[in-house]
Design an enzyme around this catalytic site. Structure first.
Site, PDB file in Angstrom:
ATOM      1  N   LYS A  90       0.881  -1.389   0.165  1.00 21.80           N
ATOM      2  CA  LYS A  90       0.142  -0.013  -0.021  1.00 21.80           C
ATOM      3  C   LYS A  90       0.737   1.199  -0.004  1.00 21.80           C
ATOM      4  O   LYS A  90       0.299   2.183  -0.463  1.00 21.80           O
ATOM      5  CB  LYS A  90      -0.943   0.235   1.231  1.00 21.80           C
ATOM      6  N   LEU A 108      -9.992  -6.474  11.589  1.00 19.45           N
ATOM      7  CA  LEU A 108     -10.402  -6.315  10.133  1.00 19.45           C
ATOM      8  C   LEU A 108     -10.174  -7.703   9.333  1.00 19.45           C
ATOM      9  O   LEU A 108     -10.446  -7.671   8.250  1.00 19.45           O
ATOM     10  CB  LEU A 108      -8.923  -5.349   9.791  1.00 19.45           C
ATOM     11  N   GLY A 125      -1.771  -2.336  15.119  1.00 17.16           N
ATOM     12  CA  GLY A 125      -1.084  -2.394  13.651  1.00 17.16           C
ATOM     13  C   GLY A 125      -1.328  -0.786  13.125  1.00 17.16           C
ATOM     14  O   GLY A 125      -2.220  -0.214  13.059  1.00 17.16           O
ATOM     15  N   ALA A 126       0.077  -0.429  12.635  1.00 17.43           N
ATOM     16  CA  ALA A 126       0.135   0.731  11.968  1.00 17.43           C
ATOM     17  C   ALA A 126       0.649   0.744  10.558  1.00 17.43           C
ATOM     18  O   ALA A 126       1.157   1.659  10.121  1.00 17.43           O
ATOM     19  CB  ALA A 126       1.038   1.547  12.712  1.00 17.43           C
ATOM     20  N   ARG A 131       7.056   2.350  12.599  1.00 19.55           N
ATOM     21  CA  ARG A 131       5.755   2.550  12.184  1.00 19.55           C
ATOM     22  C   ARG A 131       4.710   3.136  12.901  1.00 19.55           C
ATOM     23  O   ARG A 131       3.990   4.121  12.585  1.00 19.55           O
ATOM     24  CB  ARG A 131       5.100   1.177  11.590  1.00 19.55           C
ATOM     25  N   GLY A 185     -14.041  -8.044   9.483  1.00 17.95           N
ATOM     26  CA  GLY A 185     -13.871  -7.104   8.461  1.00 17.95           C
ATOM     27  C   GLY A 185     -14.508  -7.496   7.219  1.00 17.95           C
ATOM     28  O   GLY A 185     -14.209  -6.560   6.133  1.00 17.95           O
ATOM     29  N   ASP A 204     -10.236   1.949   1.703  1.00 15.70           N
ATOM     30  CA  ASP A 204     -10.468   1.314   3.111  1.00 15.70           C
ATOM     31  C   ASP A 204     -10.906   2.376   4.124  1.00 15.70           C
ATOM     32  O   ASP A 204     -11.845   2.212   5.007  1.00 15.70           O
ATOM     33  CB  ASP A 204      -9.013   1.047   3.525  1.00 15.70           C
ATOM     34  N   TYR A 246     -11.244 -11.068   7.987  1.00 13.63           N
ATOM     35  CA  TYR A 246     -12.738 -11.579   7.514  1.00 13.63           C
ATOM     36  C   TYR A 246     -12.670 -12.988   7.231  1.00 13.63           C
ATOM     37  O   TYR A 246     -13.742 -13.602   6.905  1.00 13.63           O
ATOM     38  CB  TYR A 246     -13.120 -10.786   6.357  1.00 13.63           C
TER      39      TYR A 246
HETATM   40  P1  NAP Z   1       0.527  -4.269   6.999  1.00 14.92           P
HETATM   41  O1  NAP Z   1       0.592  -3.036   6.012  1.00 14.92           O
HETATM   42  O2  NAP Z   1       1.651  -5.285   6.678  1.00 14.92           O
HETATM   43  O3  NAP Z   1       0.348  -3.538   8.475  1.00 14.92           O
HETATM   44  C1  NAP Z   1       0.136  -4.662   9.719  1.00 14.92           C
HETATM   45  C2  NAP Z   1       1.234  -4.179  10.673  1.00 14.92           C
HETATM   46  O4  NAP Z   1       0.964  -4.672  11.904  1.00 14.92           O
HETATM   47  C3  NAP Z   1       2.677  -3.953  10.222  1.00 14.92           C
HETATM   48  O5  NAP Z   1       3.241  -2.842  10.849  1.00 14.92           O
HETATM   49  C4  NAP Z   1       3.044  -5.321  11.237  1.00 14.92           C
HETATM   50  O6  NAP Z   1       4.266  -5.350  11.633  1.00 14.92           O
HETATM   51  C5  NAP Z   1       2.091  -5.399  12.553  1.00 14.92           C
HETATM   52  N1  NAP Z   1       2.094  -6.573  13.307  1.00 14.92           N
HETATM   53  C6  NAP Z   1       2.037  -7.693  12.774  1.00 14.92           C
HETATM   54  N2  NAP Z   1       2.015  -8.483  14.146  1.00 14.92           N
HETATM   55  C7  NAP Z   1       1.730  -7.676  14.940  1.00 14.92           C
HETATM   56  C8  NAP Z   1       1.495  -7.819  16.532  1.00 14.92           C
HETATM   57  N3  NAP Z   1       1.280  -9.104  16.946  1.00 14.92           N
HETATM   58  N4  NAP Z   1       1.090  -6.795  17.047  1.00 14.92           N
HETATM   59  C9  NAP Z   1       1.100  -5.597  16.763  1.00 14.92           C
HETATM   60  N5  NAP Z   1       1.531  -5.376  15.194  1.00 14.92           N
HETATM   61  C10 NAP Z   1       1.928  -6.473  14.524  1.00 14.92           C
HETATM   62  O7  NAP Z   1      -0.758  -5.024   6.655  1.00 14.92           O
HETATM   63  P2  NAP Z   1      -2.169  -4.126   6.198  1.00 14.92           P
HETATM   64  O8  NAP Z   1      -2.510  -3.801   4.996  1.00 14.92           O
HETATM   65  O9  NAP Z   1      -2.021  -2.795   7.132  1.00 14.92           O
HETATM   66  O10 NAP Z   1      -3.359  -5.075   6.818  1.00 14.92           O
HETATM   67  C11 NAP Z   1      -3.511  -5.662   8.063  1.00 14.92           C
HETATM   68  C12 NAP Z   1      -4.507  -6.490   7.988  1.00 14.92           C
HETATM   69  O11 NAP Z   1      -5.714  -6.055   7.871  1.00 14.92           O
HETATM   70  C13 NAP Z   1      -4.648  -7.515   7.382  1.00 14.92           C
HETATM   71  O12 NAP Z   1      -5.075  -8.771   8.093  1.00 14.92           O
HETATM   72  C14 NAP Z   1      -5.536  -7.573   6.265  1.00 14.92           C
HETATM   73  O13 NAP Z   1      -5.973  -8.686   5.350  1.00 14.92           O
HETATM   74  C15 NAP Z   1      -6.526  -6.615   6.967  1.00 14.92           C
HETATM   75  N6  NAP Z   1      -7.364  -5.661   6.007  1.00 14.92           N
HETATM   76  C16 NAP Z   1      -8.761  -5.881   5.851  1.00 14.92           C
HETATM   77  C17 NAP Z   1      -9.372  -5.016   5.143  1.00 14.92           C
HETATM   78  C18 NAP Z   1     -10.731  -5.130   5.194  1.00 14.92           C
HETATM   79  O14 NAP Z   1     -11.473  -4.630   4.179  1.00 14.92           O
HETATM   80  N7  NAP Z   1     -11.565  -5.948   6.078  1.00 14.92           N
HETATM   81  C19 NAP Z   1      -8.738  -4.045   4.562  1.00 14.92           C
HETATM   82  C20 NAP Z   1      -7.619  -3.779   4.722  1.00 14.92           C
HETATM   83  C21 NAP Z   1      -6.629  -4.584   5.566  1.00 14.92           C
HETATM   84  P3  NAP Z   1       5.678  -6.350  10.639  1.00 14.92           P
HETATM   85  O15 NAP Z   1       5.432  -5.779   9.285  1.00 14.92           O
HETATM   86  O16 NAP Z   1       6.952  -5.785  11.320  1.00 14.92           O
HETATM   87  O17 NAP Z   1       5.169  -7.584  10.812  1.00 14.92           O
END
Ligand code: NAP
Length: 285
Positions: free
Chosen positions: A71, A226, A133-134, A162, A249, A109, A228
């Site tokens: 992203k 988030l 999560g950031a 982050r 989600g 989103d 699903y």
């Molecule tokens: P991303 O950009 O990879 O961000 C996720 C963040 O969470 C990363 O900074 C990651 O760090 C961190 N993280 C991993 N394990 C963690 C933990 N145990 N505690 C705290 N932080 C942690 O991913 P994203 O695109 O934001 O997506 C995140 C989730 O949301 C995914 O499951 C995705 O499928 C879901 N999502 C759903 C929708 C929807 O429409 N429902 C839309 C967008 C995203 P590291 O990279 O260092 O591991």
């Protein structure tokens, strides 16, 4: 390269992306509206991303959604003037569309999350929130919370850099808003929060742990995961057992997808049909 007038190709770009339910939802809508288009999964390894973006025209690709982990990186490809200024600041483009001869970036989103909260009758006004999560999704969630009058947000991400950068982004966009980050999930003060949002991938796999201690979950909490697929993560299951209100989600996925569809096609999305297609694809609904 000149584009051919055959079937238009769309898809979701990510790595991994195989779990995505977006093809079901978009292809059902294309069929229903008799649009000559197909939505695919573009699972592209980080070292292959440049090749992917360089072959979009020859593959007849007209638009794509963007998921983990691209992203932010995809913004190098979409020129800054093709991305609105706040999106440039929150650094999270999840929809890229070929329009008027150029690639434009959008974030659906944000409105997907907000529309799902509205549909559930959840107001964030005056509420205290904890955010796990950031990354791209976490930034969209923080934007919605801050923009809709949440009282404060506490953020935890395993990557503290982050988390810190999310704080800076929100402070830059919403002057005086109370947002801070912590370096341990135990410091999120969940017993004192009204809302907990999981915007990490933790819970997608059956073997994943619950991302916070179960003891901190309480009946006054609204837990939005988030994730699903599966429809019920461990977090959702335990939160429900503790009497908390919960949401997965799926609604956000639906509404972000519907808006992306409208950017792709310029047509109104058949939302109920897309919802049905998604529900058929989810495990344990
Ligand atoms: P991303 O950009 O990879 O961000 C996720 C963040 O969470 C990363 O900074 C990651 O760090 C961190 N993280 C991993 N394990 C963690 C933990 N145990 N505690 C705290 N932080 C942690 O991913 P994203 O695109 O934001 O997506 C995140 C989730 O949301 C995914 O499951 C995705 O499928 C879901 N999502 C759903 C929708 C929807 O429409 N429902 C839309 C967008 C995203 P590291 O990279 O260092 O591991």
């Amino acid at each position: 390269m000149a584009r051919v007038s055959s079937k238009k190709i769309y898809g979701v770009l990510g790595y991994p992306a195989r779990h995505s339910l977006s093809p079901q939802m978009h292809n059902a809508a294309f069929r229903f509206l008799k649009i000559n288009a197909e939505y695919r999964i573009f699972e592209v390894k980080p070292e292959e991303l440049d090749t992917f973006v360089n072959t979009l025209a020859e593959e007849n690709i007209f638009g794509f959604n963007v998921t983990i982990p691209y992203k932010e990186r995809i913004m190098d490809f979409v020129k800054p003037d093709r991305v609105s200024s706040y999106l440039r600041q929150i650094k999270a483009v999840n929809t890229v569309v070929f329009q008027d001869g150029v690639w434009k970036g959008f974030n659906t989103d944000i409105s997907g999350f907000k529309r799902d909260l509205d549909e559930r009758g959840v107001s964030v006004l005056g509420k205290s929130a904890a955010l796990l999560g950031a990354g791209g999704a976490g930034r969209a969630v923080a934007y919605v919370l801050a923009n809709n009058g949440a009282k404060d947000i506490t953020v935890y991400d395993v990557d503290a850099v982050r988390a810190k950068s999310l704080i800076e982004l929100i402070n830059g966009l919403f002057f005086g808003f109370k947002i801070n980050y912590v370096t341990e999930p135990g410091q999120l003060d969940i017993p004192d929060k009204d809302i907990l949002v999981n915007a990490t991938p933790v819970g997608m796999k059956e073997s994943d742990p619950i991302p916070v201690e179960p003891e901190v979950l309480h009946p006054g909490l609204f837990v939005y995961d988030l994730i699903y697929n599966p429809a019920q993560t461990k977090l959702i299951r335990i939160a429900k057992d503790k009497g908390a209100k919960t949401a997965n989600g799926l609604g956000m996925l639906l509404y972000q997808g519907a808006l992306s569809f409208e950017y792709f096609t310029g047509m109104e999305a058949p939302v109920e049909l897309m919802r049905q297609a998604l529900e058929e694809g989810v495990k344990g609904l």
